[in-house]
Design an enzyme around this catalytic site. Structure first.
Site, mmCIF file in Angstrom:
data_model
loop_
_atom_site.group_PDB
_atom_site.id
_atom_site.type_symbol
_atom_site.label_atom_id
_atom_site.label_comp_id
_atom_site.label_asym_id
_atom_site.label_seq_id
_atom_site.Cartn_x
_atom_site.Cartn_y
_atom_site.Cartn_z
ATOM 1 N N HIS A 1 -13.753 22.282 -1.363
ATOM 2 C CA HIS A 1 -14.601 21.971 -0.203
ATOM 3 C C HIS A 1 -13.865 22.330 1.084
ATOM 4 C CE1 HIS A 1 -17.706 18.905 -1.936
ATOM 5 N NE2 HIS A 1 -17.679 20.037 -2.588
ATOM 6 N N TYR B 1 -20.492 11.160 4.767
ATOM 7 C CA TYR B 1 -20.061 9.819 5.162
ATOM 8 C C TYR B 1 -21.081 9.311 6.166
ATOM 9 C CZ TYR B 1 -15.344 10.477 3.197
ATOM 10 O OH TYR B 1 -14.274 10.663 2.361
ATOM 11 N N PRO C 1 -10.558 3.035 0.157
ATOM 12 C CA PRO C 1 -10.798 4.398 -0.343
ATOM 13 C C PRO C 1 -11.434 5.363 0.664
ATOM 14 C CG PRO C 1 -12.325 2.841 -1.340
ATOM 15 C CD PRO C 1 -11.374 2.030 -0.531
ATOM 16 N N LYS D 1 -7.089 8.629 0.125
ATOM 17 C CA LYS D 1 -5.640 8.847 0.183
ATOM 18 C C LYS D 1 -4.842 8.278 -0.994
ATOM 19 C CE LYS D 1 -5.348 11.240 3.739
ATOM 20 N NZ LYS D 1 -5.742 12.473 3.108
ATOM 21 N N TYR E 1 -7.254 14.190 6.876
ATOM 22 C CA TYR E 1 -8.063 14.203 5.655
ATOM 23 C C TYR E 1 -7.495 15.184 4.620
ATOM 24 C CZ TYR E 1 -12.256 13.395 2.905
ATOM 25 O OH TYR E 1 -13.121 13.016 1.906
HETATM 26 C C1 LIG Z 1 -13.358 3.165 -6.365
HETATM 27 C C2 LIG Z 1 -12.086 3.881 -6.011
HETATM 28 C C3 LIG Z 1 -12.158 5.131 -5.396
HETATM 29 C C4 LIG Z 1 -10.996 5.796 -5.051
HETATM 30 N N1 LIG Z 1 -11.101 7.037 -4.460
HETATM 31 C C5 LIG Z 1 -9.970 7.713 -4.144
HETATM 32 C C6 LIG Z 1 -10.031 9.075 -3.635
HETATM 33 O O1 LIG Z 1 -11.101 9.658 -3.451
HETATM 34 N N2 LIG Z 1 -8.870 9.713 -3.360
HETATM 35 C C7 LIG Z 1 -7.651 9.098 -3.577
HETATM 36 O O2 LIG Z 1 -6.609 9.734 -3.309
HETATM 37 N N3 LIG Z 1 -7.560 7.833 -4.092
HETATM 38 C C8 LIG Z 1 -8.681 7.128 -4.384
HETATM 39 N N4 LIG Z 1 -8.584 5.884 -4.965
HETATM 40 C C9 LIG Z 1 -7.275 5.296 -5.213
HETATM 41 C C10 LIG Z 1 -6.611 5.825 -6.486
HETATM 42 O O3 LIG Z 1 -7.467 5.677 -7.583
HETATM 43 C C11 LIG Z 1 -5.281 5.074 -6.727
HETATM 44 O O4 LIG Z 1 -4.538 5.091 -5.532
HETATM 45 C C12 LIG Z 1 -4.474 5.702 -7.865
HETATM 46 O O5 LIG Z 1 -5.030 5.368 -9.111
HETATM 47 C C13 LIG Z 1 -3.004 5.255 -7.840
HETATM 48 O O6 LIG Z 1 -2.318 5.774 -8.947
HETATM 49 P P1 LIG Z 1 -1.120 4.958 -9.606
HETATM 50 O O7 LIG Z 1 -0.630 5.793 -10.738
HETATM 51 O O8 LIG Z 1 -0.174 4.537 -8.547
HETATM 52 O O9 LIG Z 1 -1.765 3.601 -10.134
HETATM 53 P P2 LIG Z 1 -2.850 3.356 -11.273
HETATM 54 O O10 LIG Z 1 -3.816 4.497 -11.340
HETATM 55 O O11 LIG Z 1 -3.386 1.992 -11.035
HETATM 56 O O12 LIG Z 1 -1.995 3.384 -12.613
HETATM 57 C C14 LIG Z 1 -1.173 2.302 -13.004
HETATM 58 C C15 LIG Z 1 -1.084 2.267 -14.522
HETATM 59 O O13 LIG Z 1 -0.206 1.202 -14.909
HETATM 60 C C16 LIG Z 1 -0.794 0.499 -15.984
HETATM 61 N N5 LIG Z 1 -0.244 -0.861 -16.003
HETATM 62 C C17 LIG Z 1 -0.594 -1.904 -15.207
HETATM 63 N N6 LIG Z 1 0.127 -2.990 -15.539
HETATM 64 C C18 LIG Z 1 0.948 -2.623 -16.537
HETATM 65 C C19 LIG Z 1 1.914 -3.315 -17.313
HETATM 66 N N7 LIG Z 1 2.158 -4.622 -17.108
HETATM 67 N N8 LIG Z 1 2.590 -2.657 -18.280
HETATM 68 C C20 LIG Z 1 2.336 -1.342 -18.499
HETATM 69 N N9 LIG Z 1 1.405 -0.633 -17.806
HETATM 70 C C21 LIG Z 1 0.724 -1.269 -16.846
HETATM 71 C C22 LIG Z 1 -2.296 0.564 -15.681
HETATM 72 O O14 LIG Z 1 -3.086 0.344 -16.842
HETATM 73 C C23 LIG Z 1 -2.438 1.990 -15.168
HETATM 74 O O15 LIG Z 1 -2.685 2.928 -16.182
HETATM 75 C C24 LIG Z 1 -9.732 5.200 -5.329
HETATM 76 C C25 LIG Z 1 -9.662 3.951 -5.968
HETATM 77 C C26 LIG Z 1 -10.814 3.286 -6.292
HETATM 78 C C27 LIG Z 1 -10.712 1.934 -6.981
#
Ligand SMILES: Cc1cc2nc3c(=O)[nH]c(=O)nc-3n(C[C@H](O)[C@H](O)[C@H](O)COP(=O)(O)OP(=O)(O)OC[C@H]3O[C@@H](n4cnc5c(N)ncnc54)[C@H](O)[C@@H]3O)c2cc1C
Length: 389
Positions: free
Chosen positions: A72, A201, A292, A296, A384
């Site tokens: 995009h 948006y 969200p 980011k 963005y």
């Molecule tokens: C509705 C929604 C829309 C979003 N849209 C965007 C977007 O458009 N762009 C963007 O950049 N971000 C977006 N985000 C945010 C993005 O999804 C998160 O920031 C991202 O998932 C972070 O990645 P992470 O690996 O840090 O954490 P997570 O994806 O949360 O991964 C953490 C992992 O650790 C595991 N875990 C948890 N506890 C334990 C434990 N005790 N032992 C072992 N494993 C464990 C979990 O199961 C998970 O698999 C959005 C979030 C939501 C909820």
């Protein structure tokens, strides 16, 4: 068991870190408490910044992303019954965003990890961190019913906002900064082609709405609702009716389709400082959360582990610890830029429940400014697509 880097969490942060370390010949063990099916199906982010795409492609896990991701060049802001395009690429020297679901990023990374033959354990229980300030930190956990102990050089806490790593740091070490919002997002995934070529948006008098997508045949749509809204109050017909009201324009129609998934997500801004305690390094949502609206969260998580992987490689190669020492400060500069941008976008576009007429006029003035001033639009655009500090 013994490994160099013990990684808790197989989300985007943990899996990307494991892969970057693998490419440098550094072994790690990834522990995930959910099943593979669960983490591969968890619908979340979908907007990738250019540098996130570049990193995944450069690391050899971007083949499907390049094939199936949708590039995009702009987004639409809607208010006062009109749409205003923000031409992201034109304003940022050609940078783009790519629409590719987090589910797909995670699937690609899991496949790449399994192909390396290095350990990725799903459905582990009771992960506990021990002696993280020593040179031999340990992870204890249960896997397939048996207690296990994993001795590491370093632990990467990539276990998201509700994980165990951040809470395992003793009180008084980390400082938390947070902001709650009085609203959340009701999100749906619908089996219908997106009704707009670009994200819309919409700041509406009934509340915010976002038209997004995950693929040419899957729409992702959001409505601002109360933070504690019960999704049961929202049958599909009510959701579509509200989306029509908030996104509709004369001469433009929102196409409906079967709702495959729906849920309410609360909104929060949250950061802990520092992102390190001894030999535990926090990365991604384990250390910070953004609402969200600015897209980011996933991008920040990938940025953190890029910085962490580089620092770890340097330490193993030359014994130089300086990059590990800078890890937290280096990440936090980017984190706070993204925190500000996400808060700003959220505040500009959402209708606070207690908004007075003065507040409303200020928000509209800000929206008009972004829609009419190249300088203001450029500021939005460069944040963005991902601002390089
Ligand atoms: C509705 C929604 C829309 C979003 N849209 C965007 C977007 O458009 N762009 C963007 O950049 N971000 C977006 N985000 C945010 C993005 O999804 C998160 O920031 C991202 O998932 C972070 O990645 P992470 O690996 O840090 O954490 P997570 O994806 O949360 O991964 C953490 C992992 O650790 C595991 N875990 C948890 N506890 C334990 C434990 N005790 N032992 C072992 N494993 C464990 C979990 O199961 C998970 O698999 C959005 C979030 C939501 C909820």
């Amino acid at each position: 068991m013994r490994t160099r880097v013990g990684i808790v969490g197989a989300g985007p942060a943990g899996l990307t870190l494991a892969h970057l370390l693998h490419l440098e010949g550094i072994d790690s063990v990834v522990l995930e408490n959910r099943s593979r099916e669960y983490v591969e199906a968890r619908i979340r982010a979908g907007v990738l910044e250019q540098r996130t795409v570049d990193l995944l492609v450069g690391a050899g896990v971007g083949e499907r992303l390049l094939r199936e991701g949708i590039v995009h060049h702009g987004i639409e802001l809607q208010f006062g019954g009109e749409r205003h395009r923000v031409p992201l690429s034109e304003l940022t020297g050609g940078k783009t965003i790519v629409i590719y679901g987090q589910t797909e990023v995670v699937k690609d990374l899991i496949e790449a990890r399994l192909a390396t033959g290095r350990p990725l354990l799903f459905e582990v229980d009771d992960v506990r961190l021990e002696e993280v300030t020593s040179t031999r930190p340990r992870l204890r956990f249960r896997h397939e019913g048996r207690p296990q102990e994993l001795e590491c050089d370093l632990i990467a806490g990539c276990d998201g906002f509700h994980g165990v790593c951040r809470p395992s740091v003793p009180p008084g070490v980390l400082t938390a900064f947070s902001r709650e919002y009085a609203y959340g997002w009701l999100g749906i995934l619908a089996a219908v082609a997106p009704s707009s070529d670009e994200l819309v948006y919409s700041s509406h008098e009934r509340g915010f709405a976002l038209l997004s997508l995950r693929s040419p045949s899957l729409s992702r749509l959001y409505l601002q609702v109360r933070a504690d809204e019960d999704v049961a109050e929202w049958p599909d017909e009510r959701i579509w009716a509200e989306l029509h009201l908030r996104l509709g324009l004369p001469g433009w129609t929102l196409t409906e389709g079967p709702v495959l998934e729906k849920g309410v997500t609360g909104m929060r801004s949250y950061v802990v400082e520092p992102m390190r305690h001894g030999n535990l390094f926090l990365a991604g949502d384990a250390a910070h959360i953004v609402p969200p609206t600015g897209a980011k969260g996933l991008n920040l998580a990938i940025h953190d582990v890029r910085v962490l992987a580089n620092a770890i490689v340097r330490w193993y190669r030359s014994g130089d610890e300086s990059a590990l020492e800078r890890y937290s400060d280096e990440c936090l500069r980017h984190v706070w830029r993204a925190e500000h941008f996400s808060w700003w976008m959220t505040s500009m576009l959402h209708l606070p429940p207690d908004e007075d007429p003065f507040g409303l006029r200020l928000r509209l003035a800000q929206l008009h400014y972004v829609a009419t001033s190249r300088a203001a639009a450029t500021s939005l655009a460069e944040n963005y697509v991902g601002f390089e500090l």
